[in-house]
Write a protein that holds these residues in place. Structure first.
Motif, PDB file in Angstrom:
ATOM      1  N   MET A 102       0.838  -1.197   0.000  1.00 33.47           N
ATOM      2  CA  MET A 102       0.000   0.000   0.000  1.00 33.47           C
ATOM      3  C   MET A 102       0.876   1.251   0.000  1.00 33.47           C
ATOM      4  SD  MET A 102      -3.108  -1.273   0.074  1.00 33.47           S
ATOM      5  CE  MET A 102      -4.115   0.152   0.524  1.00 33.47           C
ATOM      6  N   GLY A 103       0.307   2.356  -0.484  1.00 32.79           N
ATOM      7  CA  GLY A 103       1.043   3.605  -0.503  1.00 32.79           C
ATOM      8  C   GLY A 103       0.135   4.802  -0.353  1.00 32.79           C
ATOM      9  N   LYS A 104       0.760   5.983  -0.324  1.00 37.04           N
ATOM     10  CA  LYS A 104       0.023   7.235  -0.314  1.00 37.04           C
ATOM     11  C   LYS A 104       0.853   8.278  -1.049  1.00 37.04           C
ATOM     12  CE  LYS A 104       1.724   8.958   4.158  1.00 37.04           C
ATOM     13  NZ  LYS A 104       1.323   9.426   5.519  1.00 37.04           N
ATOM     14  N   ALA A 105       0.203   9.339  -1.516  1.00 42.21           N
ATOM     15  CA  ALA A 105       0.918  10.415  -2.196  1.00 42.21           C
ATOM     16  C   ALA A 105       1.781  11.168  -1.191  1.00 42.21           C
ATOM     17  CB  ALA A 105      -0.073  11.358  -2.868  1.00 42.21           C
ATOM     18  N   ASP A 106       3.015  11.527  -1.587  1.00 40.86           N
ATOM     19  CA  ASP A 106       3.896  12.261  -0.669  1.00 40.86           C
ATOM     20  C   ASP A 106       4.090  13.723  -1.074  1.00 40.86           C
ATOM     21  OD1 ASP A 106       5.728  12.283  -2.771  1.00 40.86           O
ATOM     22  OD2 ASP A 106       7.124  10.874  -1.843  1.00 40.86           O
ATOM     23  N   GLY A 107       3.450  14.169  -2.164  1.00 39.46           N
ATOM     24  CA  GLY A 107       3.521  15.566  -2.561  1.00 39.46           C
ATOM     25  C   GLY A 107       4.751  15.959  -3.335  1.00 39.46           C
TER      26      GLY A 107
END
Length: 562
Positions: A193-198
């Motif tokens: 899983m991941g998420k946006a880091d900007g």
């Protein structure tokens, strides 16, 4: 993608900016037996807790999203594990999307600077280390370097990016979590899983993933349970269930000349497969898909008389196998425009057409007259109405006419009429299923005649082409069909139509494919060999399975990108 130095600066990271991968070597082929994928974590590696099954994502970048583990279409690597993903990250051999923070699993990431003056994504001569690829460039990387392994937002998964199941307990990845796997694989907790880091601009469409829109297809190629299969089932009293209970196999020795070829057949190279267990794995693979299709080469009859020797080229299938097709293999659609399907005359055609509906199996390409033989078969999966149409150009079978039973002939007019009828009935996806050979049965390439027929399919609006007729596996093409990337699987071989006089007829592939609605997004080939000239058994794609895969890839064209 640029190649890197061997200088490695390892940092413990949960935040992943990513790193470009050097191409990992494919293990050399060997006669080793199949091995189950290793356990989810290696000794000494942290074992992350499983995530929830991914929820649908729409419209905006979600706060958390799954990252599909993908590799190149021609990579023999069958599956992966969490420990494997962690090890690839630590070695600098995991291609990662820029702008994404990996939230599970925790890994050690090696940042490997580019060689001096190498340039590459985000780095020029003397510039900073290149540590990631833009997500929408990863497919291109895998096309150029198919043995790379990458993490990819689910919305960018396409046929050039074959997904790897994670942590399966069955052989060669069976049973592993896979966003684009069979229904059982899609509901497993997904561990990456991941998420946006900007740190990079991301397109929300890259993260669209709706499990309810995903469905899978399994295609098994030629099926005719006569000759060697009937001999094992009936003469040796193993039963029909044994025929369809194949597991895995390895080769007792390398390919060698046939010591006792049948009368009238020369000495060809053969293999000597040995059963290595995992019984039922083939049925699990085939029946596990949302939709299972097969090329039925012979008529289905109630008064089955086995043709053990196969010297007389007339074959049939016992109606006793139909419960197994339905319950064990999960057949949904069979295409029957094949050159043996009138071997038992009009009665054989009548019984075939009467028996299939009793087991909820749709048939196409055989009829008591031309209209029935041409009529498409329809199924619906994930809200998509799917049509199958079929024709034949191999001699030896009756040609259907307005007043005579048989199969429709493979002509441009018939192709156009079949696809037009399917579209008029509301089909959103049309599979074209030719029994074709281009003038000769035994070849692994596309003959000139088949290439001309491919133009008919394109012009008529076929979405996908899955054919048979040569008794050999291959090739696979990815190309523009009806305005989108489509597949052409020319032939897969014979799952239960034994011809044990040549290695190329002993071996075949089972094809599985995944779709997002009507859009093809994944293709995988599972190599197998016929055991005792009677039943298919899976072979290790990184060992003995490489022979048939090499023949398929040799004549394939899979470098298409939208």
């Amino acid at each position: 993608m640029q190649r890197r130095d061997t200088l490695v600066i390892a940092v413990v990271a949960v935040l992943v900016g990513g790193c470009l991968s050097s191409t990992a070597p494919t293990p050399a082929p060997s006669a080793a037996g199949p091995t189950n994928p290793p356990s989810a974590t290696a000794s000494g590696s942290p074992a992350p807790g499983p995530s929830e099954s991914p929820a649908p994502t729409t419209g905006a970048i979600p706060p958390s999203f799954p990252l599909a583990v993908v590799t190149g279409l021609e990579n023999a690597k069958p599956a992966t594990t969490v420990a494997d993903i962690q090890a690839l990250g630590a070695a600098g051999k995991l291609v990662l999307p820029c702008g994404v923070e990996l939230t599970a699993p925790a890994i050690v990431v090696a940042h490997i600077p580019l060689a001096s003056g190498a340039g590459g994504a985000g780095g020029g001569s003397g510039g900073p280390a290149s540590t990631c690829l833009p997500a929408d460039q990863i497919a291109k990387d895998l096309q150029a370097h198919p043995t790379d392994v990458a993490l990819l937002p689910a919305g960018l998964v396409e046929p050039a990016t074959r997904t790897l199941p994670i942590g399966g307990s069955g052989p060669f990845g069976l049973g592993g979590a896979d966003l684009f796997g069979d229904p059982a694989a899609r509901v497993l907790p997904y561990p990456v899983m991941g998420k946006a880091d900007g740190s990079a601009t991301l397109d929300p469409a890259w993260f669209d993933y709706d499990p309810s829109s995903i469905w899978t297809l399994a295609s098994v190629g030629g099926v005719c349970s006569d000759a060697g299969s009937a001999y094992q089932a009936l003469a040796l009293h193993k039963g029909w269930d044994w025929i369809f209970d194949g597991g895995t196999a390895r080769y007792a020795q390398g390919p060698h000349l046939n010591p006792s070829p049948p009368a009238g057949i020369g000495r060809y190279t053969v293999v000597s497969p040995v059963d290595t267990g995992h019984h039922g794995a083939v049925a699990q693979l085939i029946s596990g898909a949302d939709l299972t299709i097969a090329d039925v080469e012979c008529p289905i009859v109630t008064n089955f008389v086995p043709n053990y020797g196969g010297q007389v080229l007339q074959f049939s299938i016992s109606s006793a196998v139909l419960p197994l097709w339905q319950q064990k293999l999960g057949f949904d659609v069979v295409y029957m425009a094949a050159n043996h399907n009138t071997d038992k005359g009009l009665l054989g055609v009548q019984q075939t057409l009467e028996l299939l509906p009793k087991y909820d199996i749709e048939g196409v390409g055989l009829g008591l007259d031309f209209d029935q033989a041409m009529a498409p078969a329809y199924v619906t999966r994930a809200g998509v109405k799917i049509a199958f149409v079929a024709w034949n150009d191999v001699p030896g079978v009756w040609k259907a006419t307005p007043t005579h039973a048989g199969v429709p002939w493979l002509t441009q007019a018939n192709v156009e009429a079949s696809v037009k009828a399917a579209r008029a009935a509301g089909a959103q996806l049309v599979f074209c299923d030719p029994q074709w050979w281009g003038g000769a049965e035994y070849h692994s390439d596309l003959a000139a005649g088949q290439q001309a027929q491919l133009v008919w399919f394109e012009q008529a609006g076929c979405d996908e082409v899955v054919g048979a007729g040569t008794h050999l596996a291959g090739p696979l093409l990815l190309q523009d069909l009806n305005g989108h990337v489509g597949m052409v699987m020319a032939s897969e071989g014979n799952l239960t139509f034994g011809q044990n006089w040549w290695q190329d007829t002993q071996e075949g592939v089972i094809m599985t494919a995944a779709f997002r609605g009507p859009q093809l997004v994944n293709v995988r080939l599972w190599p197998y060999v016929m055991l005792l000239n009677a039943r298919g058994a899976l072979t290790d794609p990184q060992a003995d399975g490489h022979y048939v895969l090499d023949r398929v890839w040799k004549n394939s064209t899979v470098d298409y990108l939208p």
